[in-house]
Design a protein around this motif. Sequence first.
Motif, short mmCIF file in Angstrom:
data_model
loop_
_atom_site.label_atom_id
_atom_site.label_comp_id
_atom_site.label_asym_id
_atom_site.label_seq_id
_atom_site.Cartn_x
_atom_site.Cartn_y
_atom_site.Cartn_z
N HIS A 16 0.85 -1.20 0.00
CA HIS A 16 0.00 0.00 0.00
C HIS A 16 0.89 1.24 0.00
CE1 HIS A 16 -2.79 3.08 1.57
NE2 HIS A 16 -3.75 2.31 1.09
N PRO A 17 0.48 2.32 -0.69
CA PRO A 17 1.32 3.52 -0.73
C PRO A 17 1.72 4.04 0.65
CG PRO A 17 -0.43 3.69 -2.35
CD PRO A 17 -0.70 2.44 -1.57
N ASP A 18 0.80 4.00 1.64
CA ASP A 18 1.15 4.49 2.98
C ASP A 18 2.21 3.61 3.63
OD1 ASP A 18 -0.66 6.48 2.59
OD2 ASP A 18 -2.19 5.68 3.94
N THR A 19 2.11 2.29 3.41
CA THR A 19 3.11 1.37 3.96
C THR A 19 4.47 1.63 3.33
OG1 THR A 19 1.34 -0.27 4.18
CG2 THR A 19 3.60 -1.05 4.42
N LEU A 20 4.49 1.83 2.03
CA LEU A 20 5.75 2.09 1.34
C LEU A 20 6.35 3.42 1.79
CD1 LEU A 20 4.75 0.87 -2.24
CD2 LEU A 20 6.06 -0.36 -0.50
N THR A 21 5.51 4.42 2.04
CA THR A 21 6.00 5.71 2.55
C THR A 21 6.67 5.52 3.90
OG1 THR A 21 4.31 6.96 1.35
CG2 THR A 21 5.32 8.03 3.25
N THR A 22 6.07 4.72 4.75
CA THR A 22 6.66 4.47 6.07
C THR A 22 8.00 3.75 5.94
OG1 THR A 22 4.50 4.42 7.16
CG2 THR A 22 6.29 3.27 8.26
N GLU A 34 8.60 1.06 -8.08
CA GLU A 34 8.52 1.12 -9.54
C GLU A 34 7.43 0.20 -10.07
OE1 GLU A 34 13.08 2.30 -10.84
OE2 GLU A 34 12.61 0.20 -10.44
N ARG A 35 7.26 -0.96 -9.43
CA ARG A 35 6.24 -1.90 -9.89
C ARG A 35 4.84 -1.48 -9.44
NH1 ARG A 35 4.45 -6.00 -6.98
NH2 ARG A 35 6.32 -6.01 -5.68
N VAL A 36 4.71 -1.03 -8.19
CA VAL A 36 3.38 -0.74 -7.63
C VAL A 36 2.89 0.63 -8.05
CG1 VAL A 36 2.07 -0.44 -5.49
CG2 VAL A 36 3.75 -2.29 -5.68
N GLU A 94 7.67 6.79 -12.52
CA GLU A 94 7.68 8.25 -12.49
C GLU A 94 6.77 8.83 -11.41
OE1 GLU A 94 6.87 9.60 -16.45
OE2 GLU A 94 8.81 8.92 -17.22
N HIS A 95 6.30 7.98 -10.50
CA HIS A 95 5.50 8.45 -9.38
C HIS A 95 6.38 9.29 -8.45
CE1 HIS A 95 3.21 8.32 -5.58
NE2 HIS A 95 2.15 8.12 -6.32
N PRO A 96 5.85 10.35 -7.83
CA PRO A 96 6.68 11.20 -6.95
C PRO A 96 7.40 10.41 -5.85
CG PRO A 96 4.59 12.28 -7.40
CD PRO A 96 4.50 10.92 -8.01
N ASP A 97 6.73 9.40 -5.26
CA ASP A 97 7.39 8.62 -4.21
C ASP A 97 8.55 7.80 -4.78
OD1 ASP A 97 5.58 9.65 -2.46
OD2 ASP A 97 4.36 7.84 -2.29
N THR A 98 8.38 7.28 -5.98
CA THR A 98 9.46 6.52 -6.61
C THR A 98 10.65 7.43 -6.90
OG1 THR A 98 7.77 5.14 -7.67
CG2 THR A 98 10.00 4.97 -8.51
N LEU A 99 10.37 8.62 -7.42
CA LEU A 99 11.45 9.56 -7.72
C LEU A 99 12.14 10.02 -6.44
CD1 LEU A 99 9.69 11.66 -10.52
CD2 LEU A 99 11.34 9.81 -10.79
N ALA A 100 11.37 10.23 -5.37
CA ALA A 100 11.98 10.62 -4.10
C ALA A 100 12.88 9.52 -3.57
CB ALA A 100 10.88 10.95 -3.08
N THR A 101 12.47 8.26 -3.75
CA THR A 101 13.30 7.15 -3.30
C THR A 101 14.58 7.06 -4.11
OG1 THR A 101 11.35 5.94 -2.53
CG2 THR A 101 13.34 4.65 -2.96
N ARG A 102 14.49 7.29 -5.44
CA ARG A 102 15.70 7.32 -6.26
C ARG A 102 16.65 8.42 -5.77
NH1 ARG A 102 14.77 7.34 -12.64
NH2 ARG A 102 17.06 7.51 -12.50
N VAL A 147 14.78 13.11 -15.70
CA VAL A 147 13.44 12.55 -15.44
C VAL A 147 12.63 13.53 -14.60
CG1 VAL A 147 12.16 10.62 -14.47
CG2 VAL A 147 14.38 10.21 -15.56
N LEU A 148 13.24 14.08 -13.55
CA LEU A 148 12.56 15.05 -12.70
C LEU A 148 12.15 16.28 -13.50
CD1 LEU A 148 14.78 14.90 -9.49
CD2 LEU A 148 12.40 14.17 -9.66
N GLU A 149 13.05 16.77 -14.36
CA GLU A 149 12.74 17.97 -15.14
C GLU A 149 11.61 17.70 -16.13
OE1 GLU A 149 16.98 20.38 -15.17
OE2 GLU A 149 16.64 18.86 -16.70
#
Length: 667
Positions: free
Chosen positions: A473-479, A513-515, A519-527, A553-555
């Motif tokens: 879940h996105p909230d779990t991945l954020t944690t 990247e899979r879930v 290019e999702h903001p959380d994925t880019l923040a993790t990169r 990618v960010l730009e």
Amino acid sequence: MAGAGKGGRPWGPIRAESAEAAKLAGFLRAQVNASGKTLVVLAGEMHFSKTQISAWLGGQVPKQEFVTALIRATIPEPRLYERRLAEAGELLRAAEHPSPAKPPPPAASSLELAEVRAQQVELYDRLTRSLEQQNELREAAENSAKLIMVLLTMIDRLERRVTDLTDERDQLRAAHADPAILDQTQQQLTRAQEQEQRAYQELQRAQEKQRQAEALADRVQAQVDQLTDELDRLRTGMANDTATTGADTPVRVPAQSAGNADPVGDDIDQALARAAAVNDQDGQVLQRITHDLITAPPTDGVVPDNPPDNPVSGAIRMDNLPARASIWSALRAAAKKATTSREFRIAVRLVTTRRELAHWRGEAGDAAGAVKAFAELLPVQEQVQGPEHPDTLTTRRELAHWRGEAGDAAGAVKAFAELLPVQEQVQGPEHPDTLTTRRELAHWRGEAGDAAGAVKAFAELLPIQEQVHGPEHPDTLTTRRELAHWQREAGDTVGGDAAGVVKAFAGLLPVLERVQGPEHPDTLATRHNLARWRGEAGDAAGVVKAFAGLLPVLERVQGPEHPDALLARVNLAWWRGRTGDAVGAVKAFSDLLPVLERVQGPEHPDTLTTRRELAWWRGRMGDAVGAVKAFSELLPVLERVQGFEHPDTLTTRHSLDYWRNPAANGR
């Protein structure tokens, strides 16, 4: 003959091959009528297509599974269900083995078929009008929603304008200024106050139009459902008509688509005129559709209530308020005077819209403005909806969040810590909102300097989220992402090390990247975090490569001036210097600095940090004189903006001393 369904809704003729099959079809139709369910509803409950249901209710001999499913769907009472199922079973067996002595029932007459077709044409026409009304109501509701946001923003602007003009007038009076100037200011003030009242009135009209459009949309949708069901019933038994009477003429149904000294006052007058025009236009649409619904012949024998045309409650009229009422006093007045459910709904709608405006003010970058708006809204919402209403708790959570975003991390921690036990009691410890508050509390603990406390809180929260939300879940991945970050920030306190953090982020990235997508903001923040901690772990060349790959990618995804893209440029420039490319670092920081000065301002912390880094790497590439000059120009700015004892100020002062005598410092 065509029978009649519930409320007088007709069926198509039964086209059975035997009297027994016709009797079975009539019996099954009677169960459908008694249940009051439409064929669309039955299709979903029985897991048979609407075409199959129509054919079997039209006289074709059905399967046993269909008969059982239909009786189950239409007879909820167990004992009656058993009795009706037995009756249907007897009729089905008779239909499967009809008596040869009995002649088949007569086919429907041409007159009867013509009557059914005429009813179909009429229903198609009425359904077409209803679908057109749906589109108009959808547009009216959207117009009202947009207008409400515009008017609330305008009211905010007018409140500030009235305050500023009042202060200006008072200062002019105190200074015994030119009477002409004083008179002009007073005229502008009076005009702004009148405009504020007009804005309130248009706001209430827009709120009422939105409510009317939503109520009418519900009525039209019910009418569409009923007309659709009537068409389905008329089609029942007509499946074979084309073979004897010719093909039906197709009917297209539209898709359900969806020159004075006060130029500021002139602009506001024009905006209010446009708002009034939108309200007037939508009002005409709603009035016409209301009239159509009232005058249309009822399909079920029930005449709908006749609602008043654009009713306006006297209890919430803005002209009943003092001439200089703020929107908060307007909301309080609405709450106190809301003696009917309809008036209460209007007050709640005003509060809800105000909350949304405060939220988007923060999302637009004005965190301090969001804090002010939520702080003013909260006591009003507590009065209107109650202190433990979910929306009130959401406002408290938003207020705490934007306090942190505005720089008050300690205030955010205090607010979230006070909110959490209330949510646990009212909403439950595993409610999504409660878990969100726990995550926010952990985050702001870290931001307030308690990295170890943040790690402990995130570590306790993660298994609960994995159980309640699921591991992806996105909230779990954020944690998971926050836990990895604060473990490193806590350092030795919790055994965090850069290599361990890299491992945590590297394990999280492919899941994101899979879930959520690459290019999702959380994925880019993790990169971004993974690249940073690779550098902290000693892989300077790897971090440069990672940021160089992430930046375009960010730009492209977020824009070249988005804060995340600018931060990536800062990190890329800094790590270039750390790998020995001082010239590349100077060029990168030199290119970035004017962008930051334009986008974030010349005294923003990121802009000042970039100036400091640029000065340092100038020295590192051999330009000690340029470094001294840059640090000398930066130091007084930092002393004024951040203070003499701020860590950045102290670092800059130390760097200036260093580059004034680099030889004495080992250079």
